[in-house]
Design a protein around this motif. Structure first.
Motif, mmCIF file in Angstrom:
data_model
loop_
_atom_site.group_PDB
_atom_site.id
_atom_site.type_symbol
_atom_site.label_atom_id
_atom_site.label_comp_id
_atom_site.label_asym_id
_atom_site.label_seq_id
_atom_site.Cartn_x
_atom_site.Cartn_y
_atom_site.Cartn_z
ATOM 1 N N GLU A 151 10.704 -8.767 -8.406
ATOM 2 C CA GLU A 151 11.069 -9.567 -6.961
ATOM 3 C C GLU A 151 9.916 -10.099 -6.331
ATOM 4 O O GLU A 151 9.774 -11.215 -5.762
ATOM 5 C CB GLU A 151 11.808 -8.259 -6.173
ATOM 6 N N MET A 152 8.880 -9.144 -6.354
ATOM 7 C CA MET A 152 7.589 -9.735 -5.890
ATOM 8 C C MET A 152 6.965 -11.034 -6.275
ATOM 9 O O MET A 152 6.373 -12.032 -5.846
ATOM 10 C CB MET A 152 6.414 -8.584 -5.876
ATOM 11 N N THR A 153 7.086 -10.911 -7.750
ATOM 12 C CA THR A 153 6.504 -11.867 -8.513
ATOM 13 C C THR A 153 7.564 -13.268 -8.240
ATOM 14 O O THR A 153 6.972 -14.525 -8.211
ATOM 15 C CB THR A 153 6.423 -11.559 -10.054
ATOM 16 N N ARG A 154 8.849 -13.121 -8.173
ATOM 17 C CA ARG A 154 9.646 -14.310 -7.655
ATOM 18 C C ARG A 154 9.307 -14.945 -6.615
ATOM 19 O O ARG A 154 9.235 -16.238 -6.518
ATOM 20 C CB ARG A 154 11.024 -13.639 -7.749
ATOM 21 N N VAL A 155 8.925 -14.066 -5.586
ATOM 22 C CA VAL A 155 8.732 -14.691 -4.460
ATOM 23 C C VAL A 155 7.377 -15.132 -4.086
ATOM 24 O O VAL A 155 6.846 -15.847 -2.900
ATOM 25 C CB VAL A 155 9.169 -13.759 -3.107
ATOM 26 N N ARG B 280 1.004 -1.179 0.087
ATOM 27 C CA ARG B 280 -0.060 -0.135 -0.012
ATOM 28 C C ARG B 280 0.908 1.389 0.037
ATOM 29 O O ARG B 280 1.820 1.558 1.001
ATOM 30 C CB ARG B 280 -0.994 -0.135 1.412
ATOM 31 N N MET B 281 0.754 1.917 -0.982
ATOM 32 C CA MET B 281 1.627 3.242 -1.141
ATOM 33 C C MET B 281 3.106 3.080 -1.053
ATOM 34 O O MET B 281 3.679 3.858 -0.302
ATOM 35 C CB MET B 281 1.194 4.346 -0.204
ATOM 36 N N GLY B 282 3.432 2.105 -1.857
ATOM 37 C CA GLY B 282 4.917 1.946 -1.854
ATOM 38 C C GLY B 282 5.687 2.178 -3.127
ATOM 39 O O GLY B 282 6.695 2.642 -3.426
ATOM 40 N N PHE B 283 5.015 1.611 -4.341
ATOM 41 C CA PHE B 283 5.382 1.317 -5.519
ATOM 42 C C PHE B 283 5.834 2.780 -6.228
ATOM 43 O O PHE B 283 7.136 2.711 -6.770
ATOM 44 C CB PHE B 283 4.392 0.959 -6.603
ATOM 45 N N MET B 284 5.181 3.797 -5.877
ATOM 46 C CA MET B 284 5.735 4.995 -6.577
ATOM 47 C C MET B 284 7.163 5.532 -5.882
ATOM 48 O O MET B 284 7.715 6.433 -6.543
ATOM 49 C CB MET B 284 4.593 6.126 -6.432
ATOM 50 N N PHE B 285 7.542 5.040 -4.795
ATOM 51 C CA PHE B 285 8.730 5.461 -4.223
ATOM 52 C C PHE B 285 9.767 4.564 -4.631
ATOM 53 O O PHE B 285 10.944 4.835 -4.233
ATOM 54 C CB PHE B 285 8.496 5.714 -2.758
ATOM 55 N N PHE B 286 9.641 3.248 -5.208
ATOM 56 C CA PHE B 286 10.613 2.395 -5.502
ATOM 57 C C PHE B 286 11.488 2.851 -6.531
ATOM 58 O O PHE B 286 11.125 3.416 -7.594
ATOM 59 C CB PHE B 286 10.009 1.263 -5.848
ATOM 60 N N PRO B 287 13.024 2.863 -6.401
ATOM 61 C CA PRO B 287 13.775 3.215 -7.284
ATOM 62 C C PRO B 287 13.724 2.746 -8.589
ATOM 63 O O PRO B 287 13.677 3.306 -9.571
ATOM 64 C CB PRO B 287 15.064 2.936 -6.558
ATOM 65 N N ASP B 288 13.453 1.433 -8.723
ATOM 66 C CA ASP B 288 13.287 0.755 -9.911
ATOM 67 C C ASP B 288 11.860 -0.208 -9.679
ATOM 68 O O ASP B 288 11.846 -1.162 -9.241
ATOM 69 C CB ASP B 288 14.440 -0.234 -10.132
ATOM 70 N N MET B 289 10.800 0.423 -10.240
ATOM 71 C CA MET B 289 9.453 -0.263 -9.941
ATOM 72 C C MET B 289 9.206 -1.664 -10.864
ATOM 73 O O MET B 289 8.853 -2.568 -10.341
ATOM 74 C CB MET B 289 8.439 0.717 -10.552
ATOM 75 N N GLN B 290 10.200 -1.704 -11.942
ATOM 76 C CA GLN B 290 9.960 -3.054 -12.419
ATOM 77 C C GLN B 290 10.779 -4.145 -11.904
ATOM 78 O O GLN B 290 10.288 -5.236 -11.957
ATOM 79 C CB GLN B 290 10.594 -2.843 -14.223
ATOM 80 N N LEU B 291 11.818 -3.667 -11.419
ATOM 81 C CA LEU B 291 12.805 -4.979 -10.740
ATOM 82 C C LEU B 291 11.905 -5.099 -9.341
ATOM 83 O O LEU B 291 11.926 -6.285 -9.036
ATOM 84 C CB LEU B 291 14.041 -4.178 -10.295
ATOM 85 N N ALA B 292 11.316 -4.104 -8.696
ATOM 86 C CA ALA B 292 10.683 -4.585 -7.551
ATOM 87 C C ALA B 292 9.394 -5.529 -7.836
ATOM 88 O O ALA B 292 9.007 -6.501 -7.170
ATOM 89 C CB ALA B 292 9.899 -3.080 -6.839
ATOM 90 N N ALA B 293 8.800 -5.328 -9.060
ATOM 91 C CA ALA B 293 7.470 -6.168 -9.363
ATOM 92 C C ALA B 293 8.109 -7.563 -9.841
ATOM 93 O O ALA B 293 7.112 -8.481 -9.383
ATOM 94 C CB ALA B 293 6.764 -5.467 -10.564
#
Length: 281
Positions: free
Chosen positions: A139-143, A124-137
């Motif tokens: 990593e989330m998909t991986r786990v 909740r309200m984190g994605f827009m602050f992630f330095p690399d949103m694609q990498l974050a997504a």
């Protein structure tokens, strides 16, 4: 992650730790304000009592703590960059008697979990602050386990979020603050419909949906709004630190006038607009 993105991450970690006392002070107010977005995330996740859930950028504990009351036979791991924020979350879990909650300081771009570890992920309200949103997504998909659900809330466009625009628009006008580079971390980075949904699909998620969530921040009056934003909103504090006392007072008066024009009843019920984006692995 390259050096520039690592620098952004470390700066964010420092800021969130610095502002964690303000978030603790305003926690009841903030959690009430943000609850509708958390509720939408929880509905989208379709949780089972035995689920293991990862709550990313969980801050002072929500929606992870609410999820913990649903997955009574499962577990919730709440992560954040800032230990100061997670300390508040642990205290709240203890007070509520929740023994299926764990906190973990970590970076979303380098999650310290095995592949296919979680039945569901909330953010909740984190994605827009992630330095690399694609990498974050990714990593989330991986786990996330196959068939698992990911749901995230982000702020919509500026015109739908008067609660931010009232003060930041005034500050930018009076101090002539340059606009941040396009795509850089910030409140409205994911506000364009379809943007985060596209990132989810590129990360390999299926059945991606996007839903709007609109409502009001109930401040009570303009003074409460001003105080709140000056104690929890890092961009506000950073910008106002560049102004002298006379300019700060000018900005304050203009913000009060804007809020009272927008809310003639003087109760400062300020509009917000968010997007809830969900997908399945």
């Amino acid at each position: 992650m390259d050096a520039q993105l690592e620098l952004i991450r470390e700066q964010q970690k420092e800021v969130w730790n610095k502002f964690s006392p303000g978030w603790k002070k305003w926690d009841d107010f903030t959690m009430d304000f943000l609850q509708p977005m958390g509720d939408e995330i929880i509905r989208a996740l379709n949780l089972e009592a035995t689920d293991h859930v990862l709550d990313i950028a969980g801050g002072t504990g929500e929606p992870g703590l609410s999820i913990a009351t649903i997955v009574k036979k499962g577990k919730v791991v709440i992560t954040d960059l800032a230990e100061g924020m997670l300390a508040v979350a642990r205290d709240k879990a203890l007070k509520r008697g929740l023994n299926n909650v764990e906190t973990r300081v970590c970076d979303v771009s380098e999650l310290p979990f095995d592949d296919n570890s979680f039945d569901a992920i909330s953010c909740r309200m984190g994605f827009m602050f992630f330095p690399d949103m694609q990498l974050a997504a990714k990593e989330m998909t991986r786990v996330l386990k196959p068939g698992g659900r990911l749901s995230a809330a982000v702020w919509g466009t500026p015109e739908k979020n008067f609660w931010v625009a009232a003060i930041m628009g005034t500050i930018q006008k009076q101090l002539s603050i340059p606009a941040p580079p396009p795509g850089s971390p910030g409140m409205f980075r994911c506000g364009q419909p379809g943007l985060l949904a596209g990132i989810f699909r590129e990360a390999g998620l299926k059945n991606v949906t996007e839903k709007e969530s609109d409502g009001k921040m109930h401040c009570g009056n303009a003074e409460n709004y001003w105080t709140f934003m000056n104690e929890v909103a890092a961009p506000v504090v950073s910008a106002l630190s560049k102004a002298d006392d006379t300019m700060k007072e000018k900005i304050r008066r203009e913000v009060f006038a804007l809020v009272e024009k927008h809310c003639p009843d003087k109760k400062a019920n300020l509009d917000y607009g968010a997007l809830i984006v969900s997908g399945t692995k």
